[in-house]
Design an enzyme around this catalytic site. Structure first.
Site: not given
Ligand code: B16
Ligand code: MG
Length: 229
Positions: A13-15, A21, A49, A120-121, A151, A175-176
């Site tokens: 996962d990224l964030d 972020t 998240k 990552s989403a 997710k 993942e977090d």
């Molecule tokens: P974006 P992850 C997710 O990242 C974030 O945790 C979530 O808060 C955010 O809305 C989602 O990515 C989409 O991000 O708007 O940049 O496409 O935890 O899956 O790495």
């Molecule tokens: Mg995350």
């Protein structure tokens, strides 16, 4: 039965795992919440998240009981505005913003020949990885725009395994978020949860912070010894 010896790749996962972020997402969504009249709370921020951009917006509108007050086009515009502001914030990221221990962990697993993917989403993942200076380390980055479900659906982690040419049972996902842990478990991969233990109780292996993550800590976790009984 799970054995660590079967593991051939890691899906990150990224964030919340590679970088933080969430503070930028929160800063940007807070502006949106104020605009639509939703009270911004830590609980609301935590619930976003791992949730996709449009689903995050829906949650914010719902929290203010105004999900029916906006047309599809207006919602798309609110999401775009949030993203433009968010992009300015992530422009400030540098390699210094990689979460503690993760640069070392990435180098360790890369050096040992494991395949690496990002699950990552975030549609901004490629630019964030560039800013952090780690884009070249990954064999694959899942494109969330090409997925049917976000997710906690398993699709994103299933896709990460496919892109690494691995079976899900050969992959460890990190993942977090609880949505992300459910996604990893649903995909049939080994889940590593990083953060609050009560929140991430469904994770097969748990670490309180990224600083604790290492190959030896994962390999030596009771999960793998338990699996081999
Ligand atoms: P974006 P992850 C997710 O990242 C974030 O945790 C979530 O808060 C955010 O809305 C989602 O990515 C989409 O991000 O708007 O940049 O496409 O935890 O899956 O790495
Ligand atoms: Mg995350």
């Amino acid at each position: 039965m799970r054995s660590f010896h079967d593991i051939k790749g890691f899906a990150f996962d990224l964030d919340g795992v590679l970088t933080d972020t969430a503070r930028f997402h929160a800063q940007a969504w807070k502006k949106t919440a104020e605009e639509v009249g939703t009270k911004w709370t830590d609980e609301l921020a935590a619930g976003l998240k791992g949730i996709s951009r449009m689903d995050s917006l829906e949650m914010i509108l719902k929290a203010g009981n105004c999900e029916h007050s906006y047309t599809h086009e207006q919602k798309a515009q609110l999401a775009d505005e949030k993203n433009e502001y968010y992009k300015k914030l992530i422009d400030t990221l540098t390699p210094e913003d990689i979460l503690p221990g993760m640069a070392e962990f990435l180098m360790e697993v890369k050096h040992k020949g494991y395949k690496l993917a990002v699950a990552s989403a975030s549609k901004n993942a490629p630019i964030i990885l560039e800013r952090l200076g780690i884009a070249d380390m990954f064999d694959a980055v899942v494109d969330p725009a090409a997925l049917k479900s976000g997710k906690p659906d398993p699709e994103i982690f299933v896709r990460a395994a496919e892109l690494m040419n691995l079976q899900p049972c050969e992959v460890i996902g990190l993942e977090d978020s609880i949505a992300g842990i459910k996604s990893i478990n649903g995909a049939g991969e080994v889940s590593v949860g990083i953060g609050d233990k009560d929140e991430l109780y469904e994770a097969a292996i748990h670490f309180a912070s990224t600083a604790e993550v290492s190959l030896s800590a994962i390999q030596g976790d009771p999960y793998f010894s338990r699996s081999n009984l």
